[in-house]
Structures are given as structure tokens and as C-alpha cells.
Design an enzyme around this catalytic site. Structure first.
Site, short mmCIF file in Angstrom:
data_model
loop_
_atom_site.label_atom_id
_atom_site.label_comp_id
_atom_site.label_asym_id
_atom_site.label_seq_id
_atom_site.Cartn_x
_atom_site.Cartn_y
_atom_site.Cartn_z
N HIS A 54 -25.22 -24.28 33.50
CA HIS A 54 -26.29 -24.15 32.51
C HIS A 54 -26.91 -25.51 32.23
O HIS A 54 -26.28 -26.40 31.66
CB HIS A 54 -25.75 -23.57 31.21
CG HIS A 54 -26.81 -23.19 30.23
ND1 HIS A 54 -27.70 -22.17 30.44
CD2 HIS A 54 -27.14 -23.72 29.00
CE1 HIS A 54 -28.52 -22.06 29.41
NE2 HIS A 54 -28.21 -23.00 28.53
N HIS A 56 -30.78 -27.45 31.02
CA HIS A 56 -32.20 -27.62 30.74
C HIS A 56 -32.50 -29.08 31.10
O HIS A 56 -32.37 -29.97 30.26
CB HIS A 56 -32.53 -27.37 29.27
CG HIS A 56 -31.99 -26.09 28.72
ND1 HIS A 56 -32.32 -24.86 29.23
CD2 HIS A 56 -31.13 -25.85 27.70
CE1 HIS A 56 -31.70 -23.91 28.53
NE2 HIS A 56 -30.96 -24.49 27.60
N ARG A 80 -34.21 -28.52 17.28
CA ARG A 80 -35.14 -27.74 18.10
C ARG A 80 -36.58 -28.13 17.80
O ARG A 80 -37.41 -28.20 18.72
CB ARG A 80 -34.94 -26.24 17.86
CG ARG A 80 -35.71 -25.38 18.86
CD ARG A 80 -35.44 -23.91 18.64
NE ARG A 80 -36.09 -23.39 17.45
CZ ARG A 80 -36.33 -22.10 17.23
NH1 ARG A 80 -35.95 -21.19 18.13
NH2 ARG A 80 -36.90 -21.70 16.12
N ARG A 209 -33.23 -12.79 20.60
CA ARG A 209 -34.28 -13.09 19.63
C ARG A 209 -35.62 -13.36 20.31
O ARG A 209 -36.66 -13.34 19.66
CB ARG A 209 -33.89 -14.28 18.75
CG ARG A 209 -33.83 -15.61 19.45
CD ARG A 209 -33.51 -16.75 18.48
NE ARG A 209 -33.63 -18.05 19.11
CZ ARG A 209 -32.65 -18.70 19.70
NH1 ARG A 209 -31.44 -18.15 19.74
NH2 ARG A 209 -32.85 -19.88 20.24
N HIS A 231 -28.76 -16.60 26.69
CA HIS A 231 -28.19 -17.20 25.48
C HIS A 231 -27.78 -16.05 24.56
O HIS A 231 -28.57 -15.14 24.33
CB HIS A 231 -29.23 -18.05 24.74
CG HIS A 231 -29.60 -19.32 25.42
ND1 HIS A 231 -30.85 -19.88 25.30
CD2 HIS A 231 -28.90 -20.16 26.21
CE1 HIS A 231 -30.91 -21.02 25.98
NE2 HIS A 231 -29.74 -21.21 26.55
N GLU A 234 -25.14 -18.48 19.86
CA GLU A 234 -24.92 -19.91 19.68
C GLU A 234 -24.80 -20.30 18.21
O GLU A 234 -24.01 -21.18 17.87
CB GLU A 234 -26.07 -20.68 20.34
CG GLU A 234 -25.95 -22.19 20.26
CD GLU A 234 -27.03 -22.91 21.02
OE1 GLU A 234 -26.97 -24.15 21.11
OE2 GLU A 234 -27.96 -22.24 21.54
N HIS A 268 -23.19 -19.75 25.59
CA HIS A 268 -22.92 -20.00 24.16
C HIS A 268 -22.39 -18.72 23.48
O HIS A 268 -22.90 -18.32 22.43
CB HIS A 268 -24.16 -20.48 23.42
CG HIS A 268 -24.84 -21.66 24.00
ND1 HIS A 268 -24.18 -22.82 24.35
CD2 HIS A 268 -26.16 -21.88 24.31
CE1 HIS A 268 -25.05 -23.70 24.83
NE2 HIS A 268 -26.25 -23.15 24.82
N ASP A 319 -26.04 -28.20 29.75
CA ASP A 319 -27.04 -27.73 28.81
C ASP A 319 -28.12 -28.77 28.52
O ASP A 319 -29.01 -29.00 29.33
CB ASP A 319 -26.35 -27.25 27.54
CG ASP A 319 -27.27 -26.46 26.62
OD1 ASP A 319 -28.46 -26.33 26.93
OD2 ASP A 319 -26.80 -25.97 25.58
#
Length: 453
Positions: A54, A56, A80, A209, A231, A234, A268, A319
Site C-alpha cells: 500500500h 501513495h 488530510r 465513504r 480503505h 482507519e 487499515h 502508505d
């Protein structure tokens, strides 16, 4: 190519004087108790290399930028917001240069492959590039430069919340309806056909979500094979929001409403009840754990002991790439359990080695999650291999069966001497073969990016 190792972990056995013949990216023949031939690549200890399940990659360039406390209490959600502002400046050239650096660092840390959970698709204002898969193409280009094994996971991200809130701000770069997303997946498959033969493309509904049950079902029907990553749980706020909107906690809802099998990886899976933990283990899916990032973001602690007791598969990923350290991911996974339970040697059965349990478990689980025939050294397997320096003070006093305990709990970074990704010998004498060019391009890109922030 042939490799001679003084010591190698073959399946579950430590063997001496091992010779591996590689052909077409795979291990074709294994001999034990033999001397090295003149043309062999000679190493100390040879291990199956892990897959980093995983990543990013673009977030690597943010490392160190988010460690100043704002007003009030900082959390994942404040982090975020900073991340959204950062990614608003990324160009395709930035994305490629950062990804190449990250993939190089992963290989130097001992990872042979990566699952790139890729959700930045569009321009800053949300409009597609002329080639909708432009930014995915940059990830493929970075994998080609570094030779890393790539499982590309384009992300379906349609909504800003579980109540189907509209995307806004930094989220506009992620946006795709299900039909556009499926076209993007097809474009990525075309890119994969022109890449290394071990390249894979999966799908990644971002989270419960960011998509809907209807859209996720449509995407799953259209892609019946290959990896599926999501995901899942988390943050506690995420769990509460999903439970309120869908009537069940996220892990429970997914297991009850979707055919979760061994092609799934739940990233997560942090906040689970014991019942959810056992059910996930029994599904055959992989729990994708990212201990460094989860600690950095204050996410919480995985229900590890219950999960492993139930026979659950797991792997690790870096991640956010705030720090790329294979040993530290595994060490922090175990230490988080010890701190919570105030006990030692938690993620292991009686009499077994913690380091061996964590390393070999993550090797097999990571390979499963990325759809790679790897995770152990065996004839016919992909040559995803890593060699480490046994002469280092952290390892030189240890017996064979203690080596992985030393690697996980005592060794510093920098013990990797060689890494092969599907037989591609990309790290030699501790350095990636293209390090200088990759680093130069990264520094140019990051100087430009910093000027834009």
C-alpha cells in the site's frame, strides 16, 4: 543469472550453500550444499523479498511538512487538509519523479514490489487530462525506471462522504463516476501490457465513504478477477459515520454485503471488534497494515493477536511514505501490540520466533494482495529476492533461526546488499543501479514544487 548464497531461507528451512538459477524472471532451479561458480552473484543471506502492498507515492514529498501542531488538537483530518493543499500543485512530471524516488527507496529497503493505490487522476480543477490515464502512465514510467514490480490500483473516488457529499477542493483531482472509472481501468491495463510481464492492474474502491454500495457492485461485476483493495476502518469517526449511514460498522458491512475473498486486501482494518476480526481472517482476504503511517497519523492499533490466532493473512505497506523502512514496519506492528497489552512477543504462537512469523507472514500476504506468485523462495516462483549482510554487528552473533529476529528488532536500515524484482537485479552493493539519475530528477522536481507551495 545464477545467485549463490551462503545461507538462504527456502520455504521454512534455513539452507547453506544455495545456488539459484533465474530465468525469465522466475526461479528455475535450486541447489543446496554446492559451491559458487565463477559467474555467480554471491551474497550472504538470501530471503524472499516483501511486497509493499500500500503506497501513495506522491505523499513522500510531504515528509516533514506536517509535524507542526496547529490550533487545537491535530488528527488525521487536519493532516488530510494539508495533504489536499499540497497535491493541488503536483504536475505529471512531479508525480513521476517522486514515484521513481519512492520505488527506488523501497527496493533499497528490501521491497521487490509495490501496490500503488493511485487516486490522483485529473488536473487541479478536476478536469481530465487529454489522456485520462496520464498520471497512471507516470506511475508506470517510474516503475519502468526503477524495475520494481508494480501492481497498479487506480482508485474509484466519487463522493466526499458516506452521505454522498460532493467533492470539493483537493478532492476534485480524484473524481470519477463508475463508468469513467472503468474506462480508466481499461487504459491502465493497456499500459500494463506494454510494461514488465509481472505488472498487474487491480481495482480500488477508495472506501465506503467515497463510493456507494451500488457503484461498488457495478465495478466489481465488471472486474471479476484481480486484486481489490479498499480503505476500510482507519479512523473512529469513519466507523461511526459508516455505521450511521449503512447500519453497520464498515468491516461488518463489507463482509455481510460483498463477496470478500482472497483477492481482497482491506487497508487499515484498524478498528474492528473481535467478531469482525475473526470474520475477516476467515474470509481469506489480506489485512493491509501500515504501522508507521498509522502511528504517524494517530489512527490506532490493529487487533493483531486475535487476527493471527484466527489464521488471518496480513501484509505491510508504507502508505504515506513518511519513512520507508521494512524492518521498522514489522517492528512497530509488534511493539504497538506490546504497548497496548503490556506484554512481550505477542504476534506469535508459543515457541515460535516473532521476527520469522512477521517477516514470512508479511511476505506471503503481500504477494497474495498484489497477485504475485512470490512470497517465498521456491522453484517456479517469481524471483522477488533480497540479500542482507550477515557480517553486520546486529546479525553476526546470531544463529540462522535468529536472523529474522535480528533483522526486525535489532538491525538498523542499510543491511540490504541486493534486491531482485522478478529477476531484475536493481540493488547492488546497497545502491539502486539508477540511483544517481533518479535522485537528480527528484531534486529538480522538488525544487520546482517547493517554489509553488
Amino acid at each position: 543469472m545464477t545467485i549463490h548464497a551462503n545461507t538462504a531461507l527456502i520455504g521454512a528451512d534455513w539452507c547453506r550453500n544455495v545456488r539459484l538459477a533465474l530465468e525469465d524472471g522466475r526461479i528455475r532451479r535450486i541447489e543446496t550444499g554446492v559451491s559458487a561458480a565463477p559467474d555467480d552473484v554471491c551474497v550472504g543471506v538470501l530471503l524472499p523479498a516483501l511486497a509493499n502492498l500500500h503506497s501513495h507515492s506522491f505523499q513522500r514529498a510531504m515528509a516533514g511538512m506536517t509535524e507542526t501542531r496547529g490550533a487545537g488538537r491535530d488528527s488525521f483530518w487536519t493532516w488530510r487538509n494539508l495533504m489536499y493543499r499540497f497535491l493541488g500543485q503536483l504536475t505529471p512530471d512531479h508525480v513521476e519523479a517522486i514515484a521513481a524516488l519512492v520505488f527506488m527507496e523501497m527496493q533499497e529497503a528490501g521491497y521487490a514490489a509495490v501496490g500503488e493505490f493511485h487516486y490522483v487522476h485529473h488536473r487541479r480543477d478536476g478536469t481530465p487530462y487529454a489522456a485520462p490515464a496520464e498520471l497512471s502512465a507516470r506511475i508506470f514510467a517510474a516503475a519502468d525506471q526503477t524495475g520494481i514490480g508494480l501492481t497498479h490500483l487506480p482508485v474509484l473516488y466519487t463522493y466526499g462522504g458516506v452521505r454522498q457529499e460532493a467533492l470539493r477542493g483537493g478532492q476534485l483531482r480524484f473524481a470519477n463516476e463508475s463508468d469513467a472509472y472503468l474506462r480508466l481501468v481499461e487504459d491502465c491495463r493497456a499500459l500494463a501490457r506494454a510494461a514488465f510481464k509481472d505488472t498487474r492492474v487491480g481495482i480500488a474502491p477508495h472506501s465506503l465513504r467515497a463510493t456507494t454500495p451500488t457503484d461498488m457492485a457495478a465495478v466489481l461485476r465488471a472486474t471479476p478477477d484481480g486484486p481489490v483493495h479498499i480503505h476500510i476502518a482507519e479512523q473512529r469517526a469513519e466507523v461511526k459515520a459508516v455505521e450511521k449511514a449503512l447500519g453497520a460498522r464498515p468491516v461488518a458491512w463489507l463482509l455481510d454485503n460483498v463477496d470478500v475473498t482472497d483477492r481482497w486486501c482491506l487497508i487499515h482494518a484498524t478498528h474492528m471488534t473481535d467478531a469482525e476480526t475473526r470474520a475477516l481472517a476467515q474470509s481469506g482476504a489480506v489485512a493491509g497494515l501500515c504501522p508507521i503511517t498509522e502511528a504517524n497519523l494517530g489512527d490506532g492499533i490493529f487487533n493483531g493477536a486475535t487476527y493471527l490466532e484466527a489464521g488471518g493473512a496480513f501484509g505491510v505497506g508504507s502508505d504515506s511514505n513518511v519513512r520507508i523502512s521494512l524492518g521498522e514496519e514489522l517492528r512497530l506492528l509488534e511493539y504497538s501490540q506490546r504497548l497496548r497489552d503490556r506484554a512481550r512477543n505477542v504476534l506469535v504462537r508459543d515457541g515460535a520466533s516473532v521476527g520469522t512469523t512477521l517477516y514470512t507472514g508479511a511476505a506471503k500476504g503481500g504477494a497474495q494482495a498484489l497477485d504475485r506468485q512470490a512470497g517465498q523462495i521456491g522453484e517456479g516462483m517469481l524471483a522477488d529476492l533480497v540479500a542482507i549482510d550477515r557480517t553486520h554487528p546486529a546479525l553476526c552473533a546470531l544463529q540462522d533461526h535468529q536472523l529474522l529476529d535480528g533483522l526486525v528488532f535489532a538491525a538498523p536500515d542499510g543491511l540490504v546488499s541486493d534486491t531482485w524484482s522478478a529477476g531484475r537485479h536493481m540493488v547492488r552493493a546497497g545502491r539502486h543501479v539508477a540511483r544517481d539519475a533518479i535522485l537528480s530528477r527528484y531534486k529538480t522536481a522538488i525544487a520546482d514544487l517547493v517554489n509553488l507551495l
